[in-house]
Motif scaffolding. Structure first.
Motif, mmCIF file in Angstrom:
data_model
loop_
_atom_site.group_PDB
_atom_site.id
_atom_site.type_symbol
_atom_site.label_atom_id
_atom_site.label_comp_id
_atom_site.label_asym_id
_atom_site.label_seq_id
_atom_site.Cartn_x
_atom_site.Cartn_y
_atom_site.Cartn_z
ATOM 1 N N ARG A 193 -31.828 40.469 -50.848
ATOM 2 C CA ARG A 193 -30.849 40.233 -51.914
ATOM 3 C C ARG A 193 -30.649 41.497 -52.749
ATOM 4 N N THR A 194 -31.739 42.185 -53.029
ATOM 5 C CA THR A 194 -31.644 43.413 -53.825
ATOM 6 C C THR A 194 -30.850 44.478 -53.084
ATOM 7 N N VAL A 195 -31.161 44.679 -51.815
ATOM 8 C CA VAL A 195 -30.453 45.690 -51.032
ATOM 9 C C VAL A 195 -28.965 45.354 -50.933
ATOM 10 N N ALA A 196 -28.646 44.090 -50.699
ATOM 11 C CA ALA A 196 -27.234 43.700 -50.587
ATOM 12 C C ALA A 196 -26.492 43.927 -51.895
ATOM 13 N N ALA A 197 -27.106 43.539 -53.011
ATOM 14 C CA ALA A 197 -26.452 43.699 -54.315
ATOM 15 C C ALA A 197 -26.292 45.163 -54.674
ATOM 16 N N LEU A 198 -27.327 45.949 -54.422
ATOM 17 C CA LEU A 198 -27.261 47.370 -54.768
ATOM 18 C C LEU A 198 -26.294 48.110 -53.849
ATOM 19 N N ARG A 212 -22.600 59.207 -52.768
ATOM 20 C CA ARG A 212 -22.816 57.778 -52.636
ATOM 21 C C ARG A 212 -23.738 57.482 -51.456
ATOM 22 N N ALA A 213 -24.550 56.449 -51.629
ATOM 23 C CA ALA A 213 -25.494 56.046 -50.590
ATOM 24 C C ALA A 213 -25.123 54.665 -50.058
ATOM 25 N N ARG A 214 -25.494 54.417 -48.812
ATOM 26 C CA ARG A 214 -25.397 53.078 -48.224
ATOM 27 C C ARG A 214 -26.807 52.655 -47.849
ATOM 28 N N LEU A 215 -27.147 51.392 -48.112
ATOM 29 C CA LEU A 215 -28.514 50.913 -47.922
ATOM 30 C C LEU A 215 -28.578 49.818 -46.870
ATOM 31 N N ALA A 216 -29.692 49.766 -46.175
ATOM 32 C CA ALA A 216 -29.955 48.683 -45.232
ATOM 33 C C ALA A 216 -31.458 48.582 -45.028
ATOM 34 N N LEU A 217 -31.906 47.394 -44.629
ATOM 35 C CA LEU A 217 -33.309 47.202 -44.276
ATOM 36 C C LEU A 217 -33.447 47.178 -42.767
ATOM 37 N N GLU A 218 -34.413 47.893 -42.256
ATOM 38 C CA GLU A 218 -34.663 47.953 -40.822
ATOM 39 C C GLU A 218 -36.054 47.410 -40.522
ATOM 40 N N GLY A 219 -36.188 46.779 -39.360
ATOM 41 C CA GLY A 219 -37.497 46.277 -38.965
ATOM 42 C C GLY A 219 -37.536 44.771 -38.930
ATOM 43 N N TRP A 220 -38.695 44.220 -39.257
ATOM 44 C CA TRP A 220 -38.913 42.785 -39.114
ATOM 45 C C TRP A 220 -37.955 41.965 -39.948
ATOM 46 N N ARG A 221 -37.494 40.831 -39.395
ATOM 47 C CA ARG A 221 -36.713 39.856 -40.155
ATOM 48 C C ARG A 221 -36.914 38.498 -39.518
ATOM 49 N N GLY A 222 -37.115 37.489 -40.318
ATOM 50 C CA GLY A 222 -37.284 36.144 -39.797
ATOM 51 C C GLY A 222 -37.616 35.176 -40.898
ATOM 52 N N ASP A 223 -37.648 33.892 -40.570
ATOM 53 C CA ASP A 223 -37.978 32.885 -41.564
ATOM 54 C C ASP A 223 -39.478 32.613 -41.554
ATOM 55 N N VAL A 280 -30.743 55.224 -58.400
ATOM 56 C CA VAL A 280 -31.481 54.701 -59.550
ATOM 57 C C VAL A 280 -30.529 54.312 -60.680
ATOM 58 N N LEU A 281 -29.511 55.113 -60.917
ATOM 59 C CA LEU A 281 -28.546 54.793 -61.966
ATOM 60 C C LEU A 281 -27.773 53.519 -61.633
ATOM 61 N N ALA A 282 -27.340 53.395 -60.384
ATOM 62 C CA ALA A 282 -26.607 52.190 -59.986
ATOM 63 C C ALA A 282 -27.483 50.953 -60.125
ATOM 64 N N HIS A 283 -28.757 51.095 -59.792
ATOM 65 C CA HIS A 283 -29.668 49.963 -59.928
ATOM 66 C C HIS A 283 -29.879 49.590 -61.390
ATOM 67 N N ALA A 284 -30.032 50.582 -62.254
ATOM 68 C CA ALA A 284 -30.202 50.297 -63.680
ATOM 69 C C ALA A 284 -28.980 49.561 -64.230
ATOM 70 N N GLU A 285 -27.801 49.974 -63.808
ATOM 71 C CA GLU A 285 -26.572 49.290 -64.240
ATOM 72 C C GLU A 285 -26.529 47.868 -63.703
ATOM 73 N N LEU A 286 -27.007 47.680 -62.477
ATOM 74 C CA LEU A 286 -27.050 46.345 -61.886
ATOM 75 C C LEU A 286 -28.004 45.446 -62.651
ATOM 76 N N VAL A 287 -29.178 45.966 -62.999
ATOM 77 C CA VAL A 287 -30.154 45.185 -63.767
ATOM 78 C C VAL A 287 -29.583 44.795 -65.118
ATOM 79 N N ALA A 288 -28.963 45.743 -65.802
ATOM 80 C CA ALA A 288 -28.403 45.459 -67.120
ATOM 81 C C ALA A 288 -27.339 44.374 -67.048
ATOM 82 N N GLY A 289 -26.546 44.388 -65.979
ATOM 83 C CA GLY A 289 -25.483 43.399 -65.847
ATOM 84 C C GLY A 289 -25.973 42.044 -65.395
#
Length: 345
Positions: A193-198, A212-223, A280-289
């Motif tokens: 959720r954090t990676v998608a929002a950021l 600008r950066a693009r983010l993704a998670l790599e590796g294990w995923r499952g329920d 880091v700046l984009a994340h801080a703005e996301l947290v504030a909002g």
């Protein structure tokens, strides 16, 4: 934000009391004056080992009586304290409003984020360092992440020890794997959720001084069910390896330089610094909002590597974000800031 900070026998500070205001808090002084030490003290008001990830026994003042203390009063009157006793230098003590608490409880009171020169190599460092960085970002948005991470790690350590036995108890193993599945699924979902929002926040930003950066998670995923099955099926393999080889502790944060369409790890040193700062700046703005509570930002020596125009642009972007602590050897580095609490050490 912090309205008061008191350090006792912390690094080179035997007794230091600060009353920072809202907005910018600028710490100036010569190298070795203890500027970064103050930032480290603030970073310990969050779960984890702080911005240096130092052993607790290394933090107490060398010629002091042993043990250290960090106490802070937040703007809403909440009092936080952490430290160690001389009799137990590796046992962290945490108090919230005077009552004993665990470190995870700190995340419910304040969000603390930091950027230090040591983090400049984040994109070329180990996957473990990037996971820890991601977990700090996630924690600021979802305080419960600290509890799930701690319980997952504890269950994994117990499972690894049990697998080292010649004939491990199968029921105990199953119980530990069920705990890992429950908390591992929760922490993995929070990370995604954090990676998608950021990533969405970064994509919405116009091209500017910072790449600008693009983010993704790599590796294990499952329920949870898939993780429990993988752990059960992997017992013999994990016993031979001496560690758990499947689970959310094996993922990596992948960062791409959008404008140059290449991994951040292959960007120049300057580009990597700028990518990290923009993230880091984009994340801080996301947290504030999202949280409705601006994070406390700790920026160590960030202004020294920017030209005057980019410093001014950085300060303008930081201004609405709440309380930002910055360090520098020269007060002139911060001349573009209108109003700030300036502390000379």
């Amino acid at each position: 934000m912090l309205s008061r900070l008191v350090l006792t026998d912390f690094r080179n500070h035997d007794a230091l009391a600060l009353t920072p205001g809202a907005g910018f808090v600028v710490l100036t002084g010569a190298n070795g004056a203890g500027k970064t030490n103050v930032l480290e003290a603030v970073s310990l008001l969050a779960p984890g080992r702080g911005l240096r990830r130092a052993a607790l026994s290394q933090i107490a003042r060398g010629d002091g009586p042993g043990g250290f203390g960090v106490a802070a009063t937040l703007a809403d009157g909440v009092e936080l304290a952490t430290g160690t006793l001389a009799s137990a230098p590796e046992r962290r003590v945490v108090r919230v409003n005077g009552a004993a608490a665990n470190a995870a409880a700190l995340a419910e009171r304040a969000a603390v984020l930091w950027l230090t020169p040591a983090m400049d190599r984040l994109f070329t460092d180990t996957a473990g360092e990037r996971r820890r960085f991601l977990d700090r970002l996630t924690l600021a948005l979802e305080p419960a992440h600290a509890r799930h991470t701690a319980r997952y790690d504890a269950a994994m350590r117990d499972r690894n020890r049990l697998l080292a036995d010649a004939a491990p108890d199968a029921d105990w193993l199953a119980a530990l794997e069920a705990q890992m599945a429950q908390h591992g699924c929760a922490l993995d979902a929070a990370r995604h959720r954090t990676v998608a929002a950021l990533d969405a926040a970064l994509a919405a930003q116009p091209a500017g001084a910072l790449p600008r950066a693009r983010l993704a998670l790599e590796g294990w995923r499952g329920d949870a069910g898939a993780l429990a099955d993988a752990l059960r099926a992997g017992r013999a393999r994990d016993a031979a390896a001496g560690r758990t080889l499947a689970g959310p502790h094996r993922v990596d944060l992948a960062v791409t330089h959008v404008d140059k369409v290449r991994p951040a790890a292959t960007a120049s040193t300057g580009e990597q610094k700028a990518l990290l700062l923009g993230l880091v700046l984009a994340h801080a703005e996301l947290v504030a909002g999202r949280v409705g509570r601006a994070p406390v930002l700790l920026l160590d020596e960030v202004a020294a590597h920017l030209d005057p125009a980019r410093r001014a642009a950085l300060f303008r972007r930081l201004e609405p974000l709440g309380q930002t602590w910055m360090t520098g050897t020269e007060p002139a580095l911060f001349s573009a800031i209108g109003t700030a609490t300036t502390i000379a050490l």
